[in-house]
Design an enzyme around this catalytic site. Structure first.
Site, PDB file in Angstrom:
ATOM      1  N   CYS A  99       4.705  -0.188   3.428  1.00  0.00           N
ATOM      2  CA  CYS A  99       3.729   0.647   4.399  1.00  0.00           C
ATOM      3  C   CYS A  99       3.304  -0.411   5.291  1.00  0.00           C
ATOM      4  O   CYS A  99       2.487   0.299   6.297  1.00  0.00           O
ATOM      5  CB  CYS A  99       2.882   1.126   3.642  1.00  0.00           C
ATOM      6  N   HIS A 392       3.571   9.576   7.618  1.00  0.00           N
ATOM      7  CA  HIS A 392       4.126   8.801   7.427  1.00  0.00           C
ATOM      8  C   HIS A 392       5.296   7.559   7.441  1.00  0.00           C
ATOM      9  O   HIS A 392       6.049   7.887   6.215  1.00  0.00           O
ATOM     10  CB  HIS A 392       2.694   8.023   5.877  1.00  0.00           C
ATOM     11  N   CYS A 422      -2.807  -0.085   2.259  1.00  0.00           N
ATOM     12  CA  CYS A 422      -1.979  -0.643   1.107  1.00  0.00           C
ATOM     13  C   CYS A 422      -0.842  -0.512   1.065  1.00  0.00           C
ATOM     14  O   CYS A 422      -0.119   0.200   2.198  1.00  0.00           O
ATOM     15  CB  CYS A 422      -3.288   0.662   0.127  1.00  0.00           C
TER      16      CYS A 422
END
Length: 436
Positions: A99, A392, A422
């Site tokens: 991510c 996302h 994160c």
């Protein structure tokens, strides 16, 4: 506090971020149902370069990332160069940091600029959760390899006869950590329990995210950083992110059942970020090059840091580990920040990190610091909403956040902004941005 590390070239140039752009983010299997990530990436890079007015041959490097990689295009960066109208001589390579992928891409281009090997570069990422690499079983894969080496039809038929029906079934991409077997939602549940994050607080943060994101679109704050997306067969265009609940009602969140721990859990589909398709990119260059071109930067990259922790327990605490390092390297404290933007993978993860920012015990026991970096002023936090609302697309989120924070800082007359996230594998990242 450690000694600040200035992000400048040998000639004293700062790293300027001159523009950023993304396509609207779309929920899985909606507007970009048949569009692979490489095409999403080509679209945004082509439009970004066109809007910048830069000659394609002036772009020295493109670093791009994709988390859910397609076997037929393993180097998405090079495919984008070849398909987005850039010069074939533009260097291109791909990165993956889960991510935090486009944060890594930005750092890589910045380091090339600091090393003096690049004057202008593009960094970004794209991901599709709709066009996925569907695999085959190990038995079928082995048989296919052996069949390729077989010399006669009878040998091939003999190999096929060993297969059972279950060996022919497709294998979906893994949704769990390779090393632990834990899903991201399982880790979010761990964190909710460890740090006593209530269901009510998680739902409230998710509701806040949607309300602020909807307001940002309503006020026209995102129109200059989000292009219109129009892909084959060109029957419709997407102008805005399609995950945002424009009429979010807090009480409706309580109706959803837990998604991971069905009996005792608090993490739901509504207080988590959804699977999303999208792409985003930014242009970076030496400060002196921007001046020579007459280009006013959005802002400058002041510092960045990456972190890594154990994956078995609470592995989404990356922001709590990376942020203190990035602040130290920038020579500032949390109070000096005008804006703080944290990736909302899950409301539980976000709230747990906010707690650890303010925890002296965590600072002493986990970071080896005398005290916490401080409590976050929520008036500075995710002021335009976050990933729970926008969605996302794994490799694109960092570039979205950086562009969004820089533009908001400019609207506020300048200042310092933190972007932090994160990532799977116990990874984390933080970047400090500056706008004059």
């Amino acid at each position: 506090m450690s000694r600040p590390l200035t992000k400048v070239t040998q000639q004293g140039d700062r790293i300027a971020i001159v523009s950023g752009l993304r396509i609207p983010f779309a929920k899985q299997a909606t507007s970009y149902h048949d569009i692979p990530a490489v095409d999403l990436g080509k679209s945004v890079v082509s439009e970004l370069v066109t809007r910048s007015g830069l000659l394609p041959e002036k772009i020295d490097q493109l670093v791009f990332g994709q988390v859910v990689q397609m076997p037929e295009a393993p180097n998405i960066a090079r495919e984008i160069v070849l398909g987005a109208g850039l010069s074939v001589s533009t260097d291109a390579y791909s990165v993956s940091r889960a991510c935090a992928t486009s944060f890594q891409a930005i750092a890589n281009v910045a380091e090339s600029i600091m090393a003096g090997t690049v004057n202008i570069g593009i960094a970004g990422g794209a991901d599709s959760s709709s066009v996925l690499p569907i695999g085959v079983t190990k038995s079928l894969a082995r048989t296919l390899v052996e069949m390729n080496k077989a010399k006669t039809l009878s040998q091939r038929l003999k190999l096929l006869s060993r297969l059972k029906f279950r060996d022919l079934l497709p294998v979906s991409p893994a949704v769990a950590e390779y090393s632990t077997g834990l899903r991201m939602g399982d880790t979010a549940e761990q964190m909710a329990k460890t740090y006593r994050i209530s269901r009510e607080d998680q739902d409230a943060l998710a509701h806040r995210s949607h309300i602020l994101a909807a307001k940002a679109w309503e006020q026209g704050l995102l129109v200059d950083e989000v292009m219109t997306a129009h892909f084959p067969p060109y029957r419709e265009a997407l102008l805005e992110d399609n995950n945002i609940r424009k009429n979010s009602v807090l009480t409706s969140y309580a109706k959803l059942r837990p998604a991971f721990d069905r009996k005792y859990g608090t993490v739901t589909a509504a207080n988590s970020t959804p699977l999303t398709d999208g792409a985003a990119a930014v242009i970076l260059m030496r400060e002196s090059v921007a001046k020579a071109l007459g280009t006013k930067p959005l802002g400058y990259l002041r510092s960045y840091a990456f972190s890594a922790i154990d994956v078995w327990q609470d592995m989404l605490l990356g922001p709590s580990y990376a942020t203190p390092i990035a602040l130290d390297r920038a020579g500032i404290t949390l109070k000096d920040l005008t804006l703080i933007d944290m990736h909302e993978a899950f409301a539980a993860q976000t709230l747990a990190n906010l707690k650890m920012f303010a925890s002296d015990e965590f600072a002493r026991n986990k970071l080896g610091r005398a005290q916490a970096i401080g409590e976050v002023d929520m008036d500075k936090f995710n002021v335009l909403g976050g990933s729970i609302a926008y969605g996302h697309p794994f490799a694109a989120t960092g570039a979205r956040m950086v562009t969004q924070v820089l533009n908001e800082l400019r609207r506020r007359g300048g200042g310092l902004g933190l972007t932090t996230a994160c990532a799977a594998g116990g990874l984390g990242t933080a970047m400090v941005l500056e706008v004059e």
